[in-house]
Design a protein around this motif. Structure first.
Motif: not given
Length: 199
Positions: A24-27, A44-46, A63-64
């Motif tokens: 999941l990608v959150l920004s 995921s990338k937060w 791995g976040i």
């Protein structure tokens, strides 16, 4: 209805249950007082998000990437947090008011290099091959954790708690362990840094 993505810019006091969202990608999303349980957010990338007084229970966060995100008063219980680079978090210039709290988590192959994490709790966790070099862990609590191959080098461990912890290797000459609490027989490992022979 299952949520497939986060559309709002901020969430308050919400409960997220059994979300399966690897990668999941959150920004720039903010969470206040939210809880997440049995969620899969692995890889995921937060980025530039904020988590304030949030709780993660039985989640996979391996791995976040938390680059630029802010964490305050976040509790992790029974979570997998393997290969997380905690140095990417945007930590405040002064000590955080409510440090991270890990309970019964798996944190293998992660890094806290150079961070100021005074008062952090890492209780009953598996902490293999984690880098704590150059970190300030004053009053941290490692009680009953497995610290196999964790790296302590020039680490401040003043008043830290290692009661019940096992498999740690701490060089007493290269770390500040004043008033830290240890328990026998594991504390005998501290003698490894001395050039002596026990009979």
């Amino acid at each position: 209805m299952p949520m497939t993505h986060f559309e709002q810019r901020d969430y308050a006091n919400q409960h997220f249950h059994e979300l399966t969202m690897p990668s999941l990608v959150l920004s720039k999303i903010e969470f206040y007082g939210c809880s997440f349980d049995h969620c899969d957010f692995s890889l995921s990338k937060w980025q530039e998000c904020k988590f304030d007084q949030c709780e993660f229970i039985d989640c996979d966060l391996s791995g976040i990437n938390l680059k630029g995100s802010r964490l305050n008063g976040v509790v992790f219980i029974g979570c997998k947090l393997i290969e997380v680079d905690w140095t990417l978090v945007k930590w405040p210039q002064i000590a955080i008011s409510d440090p991270l709290n890990f309970q019964q988590c798996i944190l293998h192959d992660s890094t806290f290099f150079g961070l100021s994490m005074s008062g952090m709790v890492m209780s009953r966790c598996k902490v293999h091959d984690v880098d704590f070099s150059e970190a300030d862990l004053t009053s941290a609590d490692f009680g009953y954790s497995d610290l196999s191959d964790a790296l302590f080098r020039n680490t401040t461990l003043v008043e830290a708690n290692f009661v019940g912890a096992e498999y740690y290797r701490i060089d007493i000459f290269n770390n500040d362990i004043r008033r830290a609490k240890f328990e026998l027989p594991e504390a005998m490992s501290l003698l490894n840094s001395l050039d002596i022979e026990l009979q």
